[in-house]
Design an enzyme around this catalytic site. Structure first.
Site, PDB file in Angstrom:
ATOM      1  CG  HIS A  71      16.175  16.634  12.908  1.00  0.00           C
ATOM      2  ND1 HIS A  71      14.949  16.433  13.161  1.00  0.00           N
ATOM      3  CD2 HIS A  71      16.635  16.114  14.125  1.00  0.00           C
ATOM      4  CE1 HIS A  71      14.514  15.675  14.135  1.00  0.00           C
ATOM      5  NE2 HIS A  71      15.630  15.195  14.504  1.00  0.00           N
TER       6      HIS A  71
HETATM    7  C1  UD1 Z   1      19.579  15.105  18.454  1.00  0.00           C
HETATM    8  C2  UD1 Z   1      19.193  13.444  18.789  1.00  0.00           C
HETATM    9  C3  UD1 Z   1      18.247  13.452  17.836  1.00  0.00           C
HETATM   10  C4  UD1 Z   1      16.798  14.327  17.950  1.00  0.00           C
HETATM   11  C5  UD1 Z   1      17.220  15.489  17.977  1.00  0.00           C
HETATM   12  C6  UD1 Z   1      16.149  16.461  18.208  1.00  0.00           C
HETATM   13  C7  UD1 Z   1      21.146  11.893  19.302  1.00  0.00           C
HETATM   14  C8  UD1 Z   1      21.960  11.039  18.669  1.00  0.00           C
HETATM   15  N1  UD1 Z   1      20.440  12.823  18.405  1.00  0.00           N
HETATM   16  O1  UD1 Z   1      19.989  15.436  16.990  1.00  0.00           O
HETATM   17  O2  UD1 Z   1      17.756  12.053  18.092  1.00  0.00           O
HETATM   18  O3  UD1 Z   1      16.023  13.946  17.233  1.00  0.00           O
HETATM   19  O4  UD1 Z   1      18.457  15.995  18.858  1.00  0.00           O
HETATM   20  O5  UD1 Z   1      16.342  17.905  17.796  1.00  0.00           O
HETATM   21  O6  UD1 Z   1      21.065  12.261  20.505  1.00  0.00           O
HETATM   22  N2  UD1 Z   1      23.756  22.295  17.347  1.00  0.00           N
HETATM   23  C9  UD1 Z   1      23.398  23.882  17.342  1.00  0.00           C
HETATM   24  N3  UD1 Z   1      22.980  24.036  18.486  1.00  0.00           N
HETATM   25  C10 UD1 Z   1      22.120  23.305  19.423  1.00  0.00           C
HETATM   26  C11 UD1 Z   1      22.031  21.806  18.874  1.00  0.00           C
HETATM   27  C12 UD1 Z   1      22.603  21.513  17.979  1.00  0.00           C
HETATM   28  O7  UD1 Z   1      24.259  24.277  16.522  1.00  0.00           O
HETATM   29  O8  UD1 Z   1      21.460  23.776  20.316  1.00  0.00           O
HETATM   30  C13 UD1 Z   1      24.103  21.784  16.069  1.00  0.00           C
HETATM   31  C14 UD1 Z   1      25.583  21.411  16.169  1.00  0.00           C
HETATM   32  O9  UD1 Z   1      26.498  21.786  15.210  1.00  0.00           O
HETATM   33  C15 UD1 Z   1      25.641  20.131  16.678  1.00  0.00           C
HETATM   34  C16 UD1 Z   1      24.592  19.408  15.632  1.00  0.00           C
HETATM   35  O10 UD1 Z   1      23.671  20.122  15.631  1.00  0.00           O
HETATM   36  O11 UD1 Z   1      27.235  19.518  16.426  1.00  0.00           O
HETATM   37  C17 UD1 Z   1      24.095  18.180  16.085  1.00  0.00           C
HETATM   38  O12 UD1 Z   1      23.576  18.264  17.312  1.00  0.00           O
HETATM   39  P1  UD1 Z   1      23.159  16.714  18.405  1.00  0.00           P
HETATM   40  O13 UD1 Z   1      22.660  17.156  19.496  1.00  0.00           O
HETATM   41  O14 UD1 Z   1      24.422  16.028  18.419  1.00  0.00           O
HETATM   42  O15 UD1 Z   1      22.275  16.079  17.443  1.00  0.00           O
HETATM   43  P2  UD1 Z   1      20.692  16.512  16.762  1.00  0.00           P
HETATM   44  O16 UD1 Z   1      20.988  16.492  15.241  1.00  0.00           O
HETATM   45  O17 UD1 Z   1      20.395  17.711  17.251  1.00  0.00           O
HETATM   46  N1  UDP Z   2       9.279  21.670  17.192  1.00  0.00           N
HETATM   47  C1  UDP Z   2       9.386  22.953  17.644  1.00  0.00           C
HETATM   48  N2  UDP Z   2       9.535  23.764  16.640  1.00  0.00           N
HETATM   49  C2  UDP Z   2      10.477  23.717  15.876  1.00  0.00           C
HETATM   50  C3  UDP Z   2      10.543  22.072  15.367  1.00  0.00           C
HETATM   51  C4  UDP Z   2       9.834  21.289  16.097  1.00  0.00           C
HETATM   52  O1  UDP Z   2       9.039  23.371  18.694  1.00  0.00           O
HETATM   53  O2  UDP Z   2      10.845  24.528  14.827  1.00  0.00           O
HETATM   54  C5  UDP Z   2       8.960  20.466  18.193  1.00  0.00           C
HETATM   55  C6  UDP Z   2       7.904  19.552  17.664  1.00  0.00           C
HETATM   56  O3  UDP Z   2       6.721  20.162  17.831  1.00  0.00           O
HETATM   57  C7  UDP Z   2       8.158  18.246  18.440  1.00  0.00           C
HETATM   58  C8  UDP Z   2       9.722  18.254  18.806  1.00  0.00           C
HETATM   59  O4  UDP Z   2      10.306  19.803  18.473  1.00  0.00           O
HETATM   60  O5  UDP Z   2       7.645  18.406  19.669  1.00  0.00           O
HETATM   61  C9  UDP Z   2      10.401  17.717  17.763  1.00  0.00           C
HETATM   62  O6  UDP Z   2      11.959  17.683  17.783  1.00  0.00           O
HETATM   63  P1  UDP Z   2      12.783  17.290  16.951  1.00  0.00           P
HETATM   64  O7  UDP Z   2      11.942  16.997  15.661  1.00  0.00           O
HETATM   65  O8  UDP Z   2      14.070  18.110  16.971  1.00  0.00           O
HETATM   66  O9  UDP Z   2      13.147  15.873  17.420  1.00  0.00           O
HETATM   67  P2  UDP Z   2      12.723  14.236  17.333  1.00  0.00           P
HETATM   68  O10 UDP Z   2      11.480  14.092  17.856  1.00  0.00           O
HETATM   69  O11 UDP Z   2      12.954  13.950  15.934  1.00  0.00           O
HETATM   70  O12 UDP Z   2      13.540  13.685  18.251  1.00  0.00           O
END
Ligand code: UD1
Ligand code: UDP
Length: 375
Positions: A203
């Site tokens: 991601h």
């Molecule tokens: C965010 C965090 C990242 C973390 C990740 C966990 C920041 C800068 N990034 O990244 O550090 O590892 O969350 O998963 O804070 N979207 C949906 N539905 C949702 C959430 C996101 O459709 O419920 C899509 C949308 O298109 C959105 C894009 O994902 O614009 C990015 O979401 P965003 O929360 O900005 O960043 P993540 O990539 O999720």
């Molecule tokens: N995770 C989950 N379901 C999934 C993928 C990840 O519950 O399908 C959990 C995983 O065990 C970990 C957390 O989500 O606890 C990590 O989230 P993510 O990788 O989105 O974010 P990051 O840790 O990179 O910020």
């Protein structure tokens, strides 16, 4: 309430669960709505037994500055109306930075959980978020001694830093399913063989927002599956959107037939159970780098850099997307059962399972070196 916990994403929900349980009614949970899909947020609140949060509005789906601005304004309204004694934020997300800025603006004591992590990669928004939060925080909860050293090297006063361990250790121990539950899970996901499949997540912007990198990740995973090791890929919504935007959906046509199972995001216990029984995990996640060390599983980290070098070596290896990914995966798979048994015997470098208790105590007690900006 004494303590406001501000968060917005899936990994933050996981990592504050035990802390919120320990703080009980003293804590007030504020969710910025950065993650808003049921499968990224609501289902975790239910599964983890978290209290119903106070939600902010209009944050999720915006670009970074828009998320920060919308969350900061609404947090400031709440903190002005009812100032908490302390604000807790976890990690390096936009939600965490907004919480930190809002605490600072009102002169409220700020506690940063997961302080001192550094990838030194200035292309990552998370690197800027965590550096800024550590500048603002009054109490810095460093998971490891290396995190403390990084903060000291940046000139943070030692009195502001506590080495607590990472709360993910207790989360994994609490939520990892039993062997019987894991067998049922594997059966539900196409009859995955114990210790005989790969669990993968992708991601990070460096892998999703660059179509070449995204294509390389999907191609390598499909090739691994086609050569005989099934791959389960629960897809983050960001990645789902980028696959479609880059026109890469055809790469996944007929993937199930090759053994590449492309699925919706998993629940927490599901993910832990399927990671625990995997032969290998392939991921660019931060939290997963920590979790595999508790579960005792090998990990190929698809990243240019990591802010969690403690996992490198025995548990994890960094690779860039492309043939290096497939090569590293095949090498780890070749270590077989003995390799898995070896990892299962090693301790996690991320803590002893008591981080949440230490942090709860720090959140309640005024810290020796307390300092907050004037409102
Ligand atoms: C965010 C965090 C990242 C973390 C990740 C966990 C920041 C800068 N990034 O990244 O550090 O590892 O969350 O998963 O804070 N979207 C949906 N539905 C949702 C959430 C996101 O459709 O419920 C899509 C949308 O298109 C959105 C894009 O994902 O614009 C990015 O979401 P965003 O929360 O900005 O960043 P993540 O990539 O999720
Ligand atoms: N995770 C989950 N379901 C999934 C993928 C990840 O519950 O399908 C959990 C995983 O065990 C970990 C957390 O989500 O606890 C990590 O989230 P993510 O990788 O989105 O974010 P990051 O840790 O990179 O910020």
């Amino acid at each position: 309430p004494a303590v406001a916990v501000v968060l917005g994403t899936r990994p933050e929900l996981v990592k504050v669960t035990e802390l919120l349980r320990l703080l009980g009614p003293e804590a007030h949970l504020i969710h910025t709505g950065q993650h808003y899909d049921e499968q990224m947020s609501g289902r975790f609140l239910g599964e983890l037994g978290l209290p119903e949060p106070d939600y902010l509005h209009g944050v999720g789906g915006k670009p970074r500055a828009g998320q920060l601005a919308a969350a900061l304004e609404q947090l400031d309204e709440r903190f002005a109306a009812a100032p908490p004694a302390a604000v807790l934020v976890q990690g390096d997300t936009n939600a965490a930075l907004a919480g930190a800025l809002a605490a600072n603006a009102r002169g409220i004591r700020l506690v940063h959980i997961e302080a001192g992590l550094r990838s030194h990669d200035r292309a990552m928004p998370e690197e800027h978020n965590r550096v800024l939060i550590d500048r603002l925080a009054d109490v810095l909860c460093a998971p490891t001694e290396a995190n403390r050293a990084a903060l000291l090297a940046e000139g943070v006063a030692d009195e502001r830093i506590e080495v607590t361990g990472n709360t993910v250790v207790e989360a994994v121990r609490q939520y990892v399913p039993s062997a019987a539950e894991r067998a049922a899970l594997r059966a539900r996901f196409g009859g995955l063989p114990a210790d005989g499949y790969i669990l993968a997540t992708v991601h990070r912007p460096e892998n999703t927002d660059d179509p070449d990198a995204l294509r390389a990740c999907l191609t390598e995973l499909r090739a691994l599956a086609a050569s005989g090791t099934p791959v389960l890929l629960p897809v983050h919504p960001r990645t789902r959107a980028r696959i479609a935007a880059a026109g890469l959906d055809p790469l996944l046509d007929g993937a199930d037939g090759d053994g590449l199972l492309v699925r919706e995001p998993l629940g927490y216990a599901e993910f832990l159970g399927l990671a625990r029984d995997a032969a290998l995990v392939v991921s660019d996640s931060g939290g997963v780098q920590e979790e595999v060390t508790v579960l005792g599983r090998p990990l190929v980290v698809v990243r240019r850099s990591t802010e969690r070098p403690e996992a490198l070596g025995d548990f994890a290896e960094l690779v860039t997307p492309g043939p290096a990914l497939g090569a590293a995966a095949r090498r780890r798979l070749a270590e077989g059962e003995l390799g898995l048994r070896r990892l299962a015997l090693l301790p996690s470098p991320f803590g002893d399972g008591l981080a949440s208790e230490r942090i709860a105590a720090l959140a309640r007690a005024p810290h020796a070196a307390e300092f907050t900006a004037a409102a």
